[in-house]
Design a protein around this motif. Structure first.
Motif, PDB file in Angstrom:
ATOM      1  N   LEU A 131      -1.597 -24.225   3.633  1.00 18.28           N
ATOM      2  CA  LEU A 131      -1.212 -22.572   4.043  1.00 18.28           C
ATOM      3  C   LEU A 131      -2.173 -21.785   3.281  1.00 18.28           C
ATOM      4  N   ASN A 132      -3.011 -20.997   4.181  1.00 19.42           N
ATOM      5  CA  ASN A 132      -3.888 -20.091   3.656  1.00 19.42           C
ATOM      6  C   ASN A 132      -3.243 -18.565   3.733  1.00 19.42           C
ATOM      7  N   TYR A 133      -4.024 -17.544   3.304  1.00 22.22           N
ATOM      8  CA  TYR A 133      -3.477 -16.234   3.305  1.00 22.22           C
ATOM      9  C   TYR A 133      -3.057 -15.734   4.406  1.00 22.22           C
ATOM     10  N   MET A 134      -3.410 -16.106   5.682  1.00 26.41           N
ATOM     11  CA  MET A 134      -2.845 -15.749   6.853  1.00 26.41           C
ATOM     12  C   MET A 134      -1.616 -15.812   7.080  1.00 26.41           C
ATOM     13  N   TRP A 135      -0.883 -16.853   6.369  1.00 20.59           N
ATOM     14  CA  TRP A 135       0.562 -17.148   6.147  1.00 20.59           C
ATOM     15  C   TRP A 135       1.356 -16.348   5.571  1.00 20.59           C
ATOM     16  N   ASN A 136       0.819 -15.020   4.691  1.00 15.71           N
ATOM     17  CA  ASN A 136       1.365 -13.995   4.026  1.00 15.71           C
ATOM     18  C   ASN A 136       2.163 -13.204   4.965  1.00 15.71           C
ATOM     19  N   PHE A 137       1.509 -13.016   5.999  1.00 17.44           N
ATOM     20  CA  PHE A 137       2.211 -11.887   6.914  1.00 17.44           C
ATOM     21  C   PHE A 137       3.570 -11.784   7.176  1.00 17.44           C
ATOM     22  N   GLY A 138       4.172 -13.067   7.348  1.00 15.61           N
ATOM     23  CA  GLY A 138       5.608 -13.028   7.553  1.00 15.61           C
ATOM     24  C   GLY A 138       6.611 -12.421   6.494  1.00 15.61           C
ATOM     25  N   VAL A 139       6.048 -12.674   5.095  1.00 11.92           N
ATOM     26  CA  VAL A 139       6.725 -12.037   4.035  1.00 11.92           C
ATOM     27  C   VAL A 139       6.342 -10.472   4.017  1.00 11.92           C
ATOM     28  N   LEU A 140       5.181 -10.204   4.096  1.00 13.70           N
ATOM     29  CA  LEU A 140       4.967  -8.690   3.910  1.00 13.70           C
ATOM     30  C   LEU A 140       5.743  -7.965   5.187  1.00 13.70           C
ATOM     31  N   ALA A 141       5.789  -8.514   6.392  1.00 13.64           N
ATOM     32  CA  ALA A 141       6.582  -7.799   7.618  1.00 13.64           C
ATOM     33  C   ALA A 141       7.860  -7.992   6.983  1.00 13.64           C
ATOM     34  N   GLY A 142       8.547  -8.836   6.300  1.00 13.49           N
ATOM     35  CA  GLY A 142       9.886  -8.625   5.932  1.00 13.49           C
ATOM     36  C   GLY A 142      10.116  -7.382   5.025  1.00 13.49           C
ATOM     37  N   PHE A 143       9.017  -7.449   3.939  1.00 11.18           N
ATOM     38  CA  PHE A 143       8.894  -6.456   3.321  1.00 11.18           C
ATOM     39  C   PHE A 143       8.960  -4.799   3.688  1.00 11.18           C
ATOM     40  N   CYS A 144       8.145  -4.758   4.572  1.00 13.55           N
ATOM     41  CA  CYS A 144       7.953  -3.492   5.274  1.00 13.55           C
ATOM     42  C   CYS A 144       9.367  -3.098   6.039  1.00 13.55           C
ATOM     43  N   LEU A 145      10.162  -4.116   6.634  1.00 10.96           N
ATOM     44  CA  LEU A 145      11.234  -3.841   7.310  1.00 10.96           C
ATOM     45  C   LEU A 145      12.098  -3.161   6.165  1.00 10.96           C
ATOM     46  N   VAL A 146      12.422  -3.904   4.964  1.00 10.27           N
ATOM     47  CA  VAL A 146      13.193  -3.444   3.822  1.00 10.27           C
ATOM     48  C   VAL A 146      12.686  -1.935   3.476  1.00 10.27           C
TER      49      VAL A 146
END
Length: 429
Positions: free
Chosen positions: A43-58
């Motif tokens: 997995l490359n850094y394009m798979w970081n965006f799911g975690v970042l989206a969760g952080f933004c929601l919180v």
């Protein structure tokens, strides 16, 4: 997905053993985001965006709950209550800017997440449900963001509410009653502001619930990966923790640097100047535009300027705007190529970049005045947008000759792996 080589959770002491028997929350976390969840090793850094989206929601929920303690959902004082938050509440300016720019950050991350899904065909079997739930999350985000944009009760808030709710009036027979029901009257006022505030407060928690389903659906087939090749052996995976928690932590650090730079040095960069003027129903702004993350769909809405037979142009625009997102629901069945990753699909890759340019053009036109040449460009770009999903994508899927895929994820990362070949195909021995 159940991997036979996944690490098993073992309570470290009597307390954790008792807790695991009564309420196995540590086991759940361990299996969901810990060492008990194997993920593809490539997995490359394009798979970081799911975690970042969760952080933004919180971030949005936390700042939104605090802001709600000081906001007054009344048309007479709403604008002043926002000014009160900015000037009189301790750290109120930071909370308000963090929430406003957090919405933009959330959409940036989600758009990147979506286009990563387009490129790597994350919507294909066996991950269709993950994709469908993701589209539902995006629709809920759009509804939440629109209602949040109304709450400051500035000029753009008021007229944005009037224009967008006015679109429902284009629906035959039920349109006008639906519009009145949404607003609680015939124009945006106290009733509309109260409804939008209530729903804006509620919907983030609905989004959080759908995200839980999204993650649950993800854990059934497991994560996709840049090659599109499914996991075959233990050598294809690594534990999520510590490998990807460290990688996600680095990505979060970069995100926070950019986010904080905007928050502290250019907090009004993405806001419209007219929204710092109190709402005035008697003064129409010269150029009504929504927030930037709605611009591509706003351009599609405005692309229809003439009636089509007996269908009014306004109704056609509304249908096209919603269809631009609803078409994503059908991607698992429109793209029939057996290969997932765009890295191995040369023709698909060219059209993917054309789509990216097309959406950027739509976004630019959506923020521009409703005049030529922007209307004509919007019409051409809108036509290509739908052609891409409904015609080009199925056609490319049927005629394209993909490049050879690696045998396994391990082979794609480390080169040919003889043990992986023998484990997956004992007859080769």
């Amino acid at each position: 997905m159940s991997f036979p080589w996944a690490n098993e959770y073992k309570p470290a002491n009597g307390l954790t053993q008792w807790l695991d028997e009564k309420l196995p929350l540590p086991r759940f976390v361990y299996n969901a985001v810990g060492a008990g969840y194997p993920v593809p090793r490539n997995l490359n850094y394009m798979w970081n965006f799911g975690v970042l989206a969760g952080f933004c929601l919180v971030l949005q929920i936390v700042t939104g709950v605090i802001l709600a303690m000081h906001y007054a959902a009344n048309a007479g004082v709403a604008f002043d209550s926002v000014e009160h938050i900015m000037r009189d509440v301790n750290w109120g300016w930071m909370l308000r800017y963090a929430h406003a720019n957090g919405a933009s950050a959330f959409f940036v991350v989600v758009y990147l997440h979506i286009f990563r899904g387009f490129f790597y065909s994350s919507y294909k079997a066996p991950r269709e449900m993950i994709w469908l739930l993701g589209v539902v999350i995006f629709l809920l985000m759009m509804a939440t963001a629109f209602m949040g944009y109304v709450l400051p009760w500035g000029q753009m808030s008021f007229w944005g509410a009037k224009v967008i709710t006015g679109l429902f009036g284009a629906i035959p027979v039920v349109g006008e009653p639906l519009q009145v029901w949404l607003l609680g009257g015939y124009a945006p006022d106290n009733a509309a502001l109260n409804r939008f505030f209530s729903l804006h407060f509620l919907l983030p928690f609905v989004i959080a619930g759908v995200i839980i389903l999204h993650i649950w659906a993800l854990h059934i087939p497991g994560s996709s990966n840049p090659t599109g090749v499914e996991v075959k052996t233990e050598s294809d995976t690594v534990p999520f923790h510590p490998y990807y928690t460290a990688k996600d932590g680095f990505g979060l650090g970069i995100f926070l640097l950019i986010y904080c730079a905007v928050l502290f040095f250019a907090p009004n960069m993405l806001g419209h100047p007219d929204n710092y003027i109190p709402a005035n129903p008697l003064s129409t702004p010269a150029h009504i535009v929504p927030e930037w993350y709605f611009w591509p769909f706003y351009a599609i809405l405005r692309a229809f300027t003439s009636d089509f037979f007996f269908i009014p142009a306004k109704l056609m625009g509304v249908l096209a705007m919603f269809s631009a997102i609803l078409v994503w629901f059908f991607l698992p069945w429109l793209d029939t190529s057996p290969v997932r990753s765009g890295h191995y699909r040369p023709l698909f890759r060219k059209f993917f970049w054309l789509l990216l340019i097309d959406v950027a053009v739509l976004g630019y036109c959506g923020g521009a005045p409703a005049a030529e040449p922007f209307v004509m460009i919007s019409q051409i770009a809108s036509m290509y947008y739908f052609l891409h999903f409904l015609v080009i994508l199925p056609l490319v899927s049927s005629i394209e000759k993909p490049e050879p895929l690696p045998f396994s994820i391990t082979e794609a990362v480390l080169g040919k792996d003889e043990s992986a070949v023998l484990n997956a195909n004992p007859a080769a021995a």
